[in-house]
Design a protein around this motif. Structure first.
Motif, PDB file in Angstrom:
ATOM      1  N   ILE A  69       0.882  -1.170   0.000  1.00 56.14           N
ATOM      2  CA  ILE A  69       0.000   0.000   0.000  1.00 56.14           C
ATOM      3  C   ILE A  69       0.921   1.222   0.000  1.00 56.14           C
ATOM      4  CG2 ILE A  69      -1.745   1.295   1.295  1.00 56.14           C
ATOM      5  CD1 ILE A  69      -2.940  -1.349   0.535  1.00 56.14           C
ATOM      6  N   THR A  70       0.885   1.997  -1.072  1.00 57.09           N
ATOM      7  CA  THR A  70       1.693   3.219  -1.126  1.00 57.09           C
ATOM      8  C   THR A  70       0.932   4.309  -0.387  1.00 57.09           C
ATOM      9  OG1 THR A  70       2.705   2.569  -3.211  1.00 57.09           O
ATOM     10  CG2 THR A  70       2.763   4.906  -2.676  1.00 57.09           C
ATOM     11  N   ASP A  71       1.355   4.561   0.848  1.00 59.58           N
ATOM     12  CA  ASP A  71       0.624   5.554   1.647  1.00 59.58           C
ATOM     13  C   ASP A  71       1.459   6.808   1.923  1.00 59.58           C
ATOM     14  OD1 ASP A  71       2.354   4.298   3.341  1.00 59.58           O
ATOM     15  OD2 ASP A  71       0.930   3.982   4.961  1.00 59.58           O
ATOM     16  N   VAL A  72       2.559   6.963   1.170  1.00 64.81           N
ATOM     17  CA  VAL A  72       3.225   8.273   1.142  1.00 64.81           C
ATOM     18  C   VAL A  72       3.900   8.417  -0.218  1.00 64.81           C
ATOM     19  CG1 VAL A  72       5.298   7.382   2.354  1.00 64.81           C
ATOM     20  CG2 VAL A  72       4.897   9.835   2.231  1.00 64.81           C
ATOM     21  N   GLU A  73       3.571   9.448  -0.951  1.00 60.81           N
ATOM     22  CA  GLU A  73       4.226   9.846  -2.198  1.00 60.81           C
ATOM     23  C   GLU A  73       3.686  11.226  -2.596  1.00 60.81           C
ATOM     24  OE1 GLU A  73       1.116   9.953  -4.085  1.00 60.81           O
ATOM     25  OE2 GLU A  73       2.309   9.352  -5.824  1.00 60.81           O
ATOM     26  N   ASP A  74       4.166  11.720  -3.733  1.00 63.38           N
ATOM     27  CA  ASP A  74       3.874  13.113  -4.110  1.00 63.38           C
ATOM     28  C   ASP A  74       2.381  13.460  -4.099  1.00 63.38           C
ATOM     29  OD1 ASP A  74       6.564  13.214  -4.514  1.00 63.38           O
ATOM     30  OD2 ASP A  74       6.494  13.359  -6.710  1.00 63.38           O
ATOM     31  N   LYS A  75       1.573  12.604  -4.734  1.00 62.07           N
ATOM     32  CA  LYS A  75       0.139  12.944  -4.876  1.00 62.07           C
ATOM     33  C   LYS A  75      -0.549  13.009  -3.517  1.00 62.07           C
ATOM     34  CE  LYS A  75      -1.007   9.794  -8.091  1.00 62.07           C
ATOM     35  NZ  LYS A  75       0.055   9.298  -8.957  1.00 62.07           N
ATOM     36  N   ASN A  81      -2.226  18.393   1.828  1.00 61.16           N
ATOM     37  CA  ASN A  81      -2.056  19.854   1.918  1.00 61.16           C
ATOM     38  C   ASN A  81      -3.345  20.565   1.540  1.00 61.16           C
ATOM     39  OD1 ASN A  81       0.517  20.103   2.840  1.00 61.16           O
ATOM     40  ND2 ASN A  81       1.455  20.061   0.813  1.00 61.16           N
ATOM     41  N   GLU A  82      -3.990  20.053   0.483  1.00 65.29           N
ATOM     42  CA  GLU A  82      -5.235  20.692   0.018  1.00 65.29           C
ATOM     43  C   GLU A  82      -6.351  20.535   1.039  1.00 65.29           C
ATOM     44  OE1 GLU A  82      -4.188  19.589  -4.597  1.00 65.29           O
ATOM     45  OE2 GLU A  82      -5.962  18.640  -3.683  1.00 65.29           O
ATOM     46  N   THR A  83      -6.402  19.358   1.689  1.00 69.70           N
ATOM     47  CA  THR A  83      -7.549  19.088   2.570  1.00 69.70           C
ATOM     48  C   THR A  83      -7.249  19.375   4.042  1.00 69.70           C
ATOM     49  OG1 THR A  83      -6.836  16.804   2.820  1.00 69.70           O
ATOM     50  CG2 THR A  83      -8.413  17.231   1.063  1.00 69.70           C
ATOM     51  N   GLY A  84      -5.978  19.500   4.392  1.00 76.85           N
ATOM     52  CA  GLY A  84      -5.626  19.750   5.795  1.00 76.85           C
ATOM     53  C   GLY A  84      -5.880  18.545   6.701  1.00 76.85           C
ATOM     54  N   ASP A 200       3.744  17.995   8.025  1.00 74.90           N
ATOM     55  CA  ASP A 200       4.162  17.076   9.097  1.00 74.90           C
ATOM     56  C   ASP A 200       4.696  15.751   8.564  1.00 74.90           C
ATOM     57  OD1 ASP A 200       3.317  18.881  10.932  1.00 74.90           O
ATOM     58  OD2 ASP A 200       1.290  18.027  11.108  1.00 74.90           O
ATOM     59  N   VAL A 201       4.707  15.590   7.254  1.00 74.49           N
ATOM     60  CA  VAL A 201       5.105  14.284   6.701  1.00 74.49           C
ATOM     61  C   VAL A 201       6.623  14.240   6.497  1.00 74.49           C
ATOM     62  CG1 VAL A 201       4.715  12.624   4.845  1.00 74.49           C
ATOM     63  CG2 VAL A 201       2.870  14.162   5.540  1.00 74.49           C
ATOM     64  N   HIS A 202       7.325  13.763   7.494  1.00 78.11           N
ATOM     65  CA  HIS A 202       8.778  13.627   7.358  1.00 78.11           C
ATOM     66  C   HIS A 202       9.305  12.658   8.408  1.00 78.11           C
ATOM     67  CE1 HIS A 202       9.468  16.195  10.916  1.00 78.11           C
ATOM     68  NE2 HIS A 202       8.364  16.797  10.502  1.00 78.11           N
ATOM     69  N   TRP A 203      10.439  12.065   8.102  1.00 77.17           N
ATOM     70  CA  TRP A 203      11.112  11.139   9.006  1.00 77.17           C
ATOM     71  C   TRP A 203      12.578  11.572   9.094  1.00 77.17           C
ATOM     72  CZ3 TRP A 203       7.280   9.840   5.646  1.00 77.17           C
ATOM     73  CH2 TRP A 203       6.207   9.083   6.132  1.00 77.17           C
ATOM     74  N   SER A 204      13.234  11.198  10.206  1.00 78.60           N
ATOM     75  CA  SER A 204      14.656  11.552  10.277  1.00 78.60           C
ATOM     76  C   SER A 204      15.473  10.459   9.578  1.00 78.60           C
ATOM     77  CB  SER A 204      15.092  11.738  11.728  1.00 78.60           C
ATOM     78  OG  SER A 204      14.809  10.575  12.446  1.00 78.60           O
ATOM     79  N   SER A 205      16.637  10.867   9.079  1.00 78.12           N
ATOM     80  CA  SER A 205      17.501   9.915   8.371  1.00 78.12           C
ATOM     81  C   SER A 205      18.938  10.396   8.529  1.00 78.12           C
ATOM     82  CB  SER A 205      17.128   9.883   6.883  1.00 78.12           C
ATOM     83  OG  SER A 205      17.825  10.902   6.181  1.00 78.12           O
ATOM     84  N   PRO A 206      19.922   9.546   8.194  1.00 75.61           N
ATOM     85  CA  PRO A 206      21.321   9.997   8.266  1.00 75.61           C
ATOM     86  C   PRO A 206      21.585  11.188   7.336  1.00 75.61           C
ATOM     87  CG  PRO A 206      21.192   7.620   8.003  1.00 75.61           C
ATOM     88  CD  PRO A 206      19.807   8.132   7.812  1.00 75.61           C
TER      89      PRO A 206
END
Ligand SMILES: [Zn+2]
Length: 464
Positions: A69-75, A81-84, A200-206
């Motif tokens: 299930i692709t639950d994070v990508e550009d679209k 963002n549009e719907t908040g 708010d969509v972000h994760w930490s990485s090296p």
């Protein structure tokens, strides 16, 4: 003959030989991007994947079916963002609608349904390995990109599914979008540095906060569940480039091993002869068709009526035809159930052999349906001539075998115990010539919505 399938990698129809003759066949199908309700074009691919899984099982293979299930990508980011709406809330709605639609279309549930957002550590690990091998690099914008030049420099070949001719192509510097055309082949993003629009969509990485690119998601999830090398990877033909090409590059770049043995791609779907679009008014979700009174199994039948590598024209007339075809099958099966005994018997051999031969030929579904409809015609003729209980049971067993692949059969209506008891009391009353009691029981059954039909195996209750 053994099962043969068309491999996009070799551009040939090949005999299917599992990597592990004793283990399950590893099968990965790119799942939905849960940014909206899926449309019937998407479902053609998922019904095709279900057909592949069912044919493998029909041919005696155990299958390990993974659909992500692709639950994070550009679209998705654009939409939230549009719907908040927060990401998990936004995607959960479309994921559950999608799974419901799969059930309506009688698609078997995949054994694993990994979500991208739950596999970020696996993606970071894969990106780390590519950076270590200098096949990936962090650019000035903070994002991590896959280097096509360095990948080719390792003796690997980018563009194997499409046979890209690099000399004839304009090569871009790099591309951060998940989707791009083949004339702008370029280094693509594995990890996208956080930008204000990501909210708010972000994760930490090296390599700093950010989010994964779409392509790395499938490489990480498929190899986690199926190993570095697995049997089958499926998807719609629109995913060949760049998505699948990039999956091969990332996976083989990181592991140094072949990624997938056989790639299967399903062709597009047109609606009423045109590309489906909201502006043309020919855009359907499954819910739209169900609201018009169509059955999921008729939609499935129609979607499975054309070979998977041929463009399929979905029409409402076609759907009406599918309904009629299924009614013919239902009628034939109902008669067989009346005549056939309950003893387990072997299915008729000849129609099963023909059906199997058709499917073995790169899933020649039109030929498989032709076998089934010839069988219906022949069975009806034999029913009219008078079929023994054992013959009917063998025919019924043949249908049950067909339907393990087709999955369009109507469930046998089950008679509730109290209704069955009344039918038996009525039969006993009639045998005792107590017609007043028999008639009273018949009226009670009518009032409860049941009628009684005489069959060669005795009276049976049927819904009115
Ligand atoms: Zn994918």
């Amino acid at each position: 003959m053994a099962l043969h399938l068309h491999n996009t990698l070799s551009r040939n129809v090949e005999p299917f030989e599992p990597l592990d003759p004793d283990g399950p066949v590893g099968m990965y199908c790119c799942g939905p991007t849960v940014h909206d309700f899926a449309h019937i074009g998407n479902f053609r691919t998922f019904v095709f994947a279900d057909l592949v899984r069912r044919v493998l099982q029909f041919r005696g293979h155990e299958v390990n079916h993974v659909m992500n299930i692709t639950d994070v990508e550009d679209k998705i980011i654009r939409r939230i963002n549009e719907t908040g709406t927060p990401l998990p809330e936004y995607t959960a709605k479309y994921e559950s609608a999608f799974l419901q639609d799969l059930k309506t279309l009688n698609c078997l549930e995949p054994h694993h349904r990994p979500r991208a957002t739950e596999h970020i550590p696996e993606m970071l690990d894969l990106i780390g390995r590519l950076i270590e091998k200098e096949i990936a690099y962090q650019a000035e914008d903070g994002s991590v990109y896959f280097s096509i030049q360095n990948y080719q420099g390792c003796g690997c070949n980018y563009g194997r599914l499409l046979n890209l001719n690099f000399d004839a192509m304009r090569q871009g510097e790099r591309v951060s979008n998940d989707e791009y055309e083949k004339d702008s082949v370029a280094d693509f993003a594995l990890w996208k540095a956080r930008v204000p629009e990501d909210g708010d969509v972000h994760w930490s990485s090296p390599w700093g906060d950010g989010r994964p690119g779409w392509h790395i998601e499938c490489s990480a999830m498929s190899m986690k569940l199926l190993g570095n090398t697995f049997d089958l990877h499926l998807g719609g033909e629109d995913l060949i480039f760049p998505h699948h090409e990039d999956e091969i590059a990332q996976s083989e770049g990181a592991t140094g091993q072949p990624f997938v043995k056989l790639w299967l791609h399903g062709a597009h779907l047109l609606v009423e002869g045109k590309k489906m679009s909201k502006s043309l008014g020919n855009f359907y979700t499954l819910a739209d068709l169900l609201d018009q009174g169509h059955e999921g199994r008729a939609i499935r039948q129609l979607m499975m009526s054309t070979h998977y590598r041929e463009t399929f024209n979905f029409t409402l007339d076609g759907l009406a035809g599918a309904k009629t075809a299924l009614a013919r099958i239902d009628e034939c099966i109902a008669k067989l159930r009346e005549v056939g005994g309950d003893e387990p018997v072997d299915p008729q051999a000849e129609p099963i052999e023909k059906f199997t031969a058709a499917l073995d030929d790169d899933l020649n579904i039109s030929s498989a349906w032709a076998t089934v409809f010839d069988w219906v015609r022949d069975t009806n003729r034999r029913l009219n001539e008078g079929l023994s209980s054992a013959e009917a049971a063998a025919a019924l067993a043949a249908w049950q075998k067909f339907d393990t692949v087709l999955a369009v059969g109507k469930e046998e209506s089950t008679v509730p115990a109290d209704i069955q008891a009344k039918v038996e009391q009525r039969t006993a009353a009639r045998a005792a010539k107590d017609f007043a009691t028999a008639d009273a029981l018949r009226d009670e059954l009518h009032a409860a919505g049941w009628t009684i039909e005489d069959t060669p195996n005795g009276p049976r209750a049927k819904p009115l």
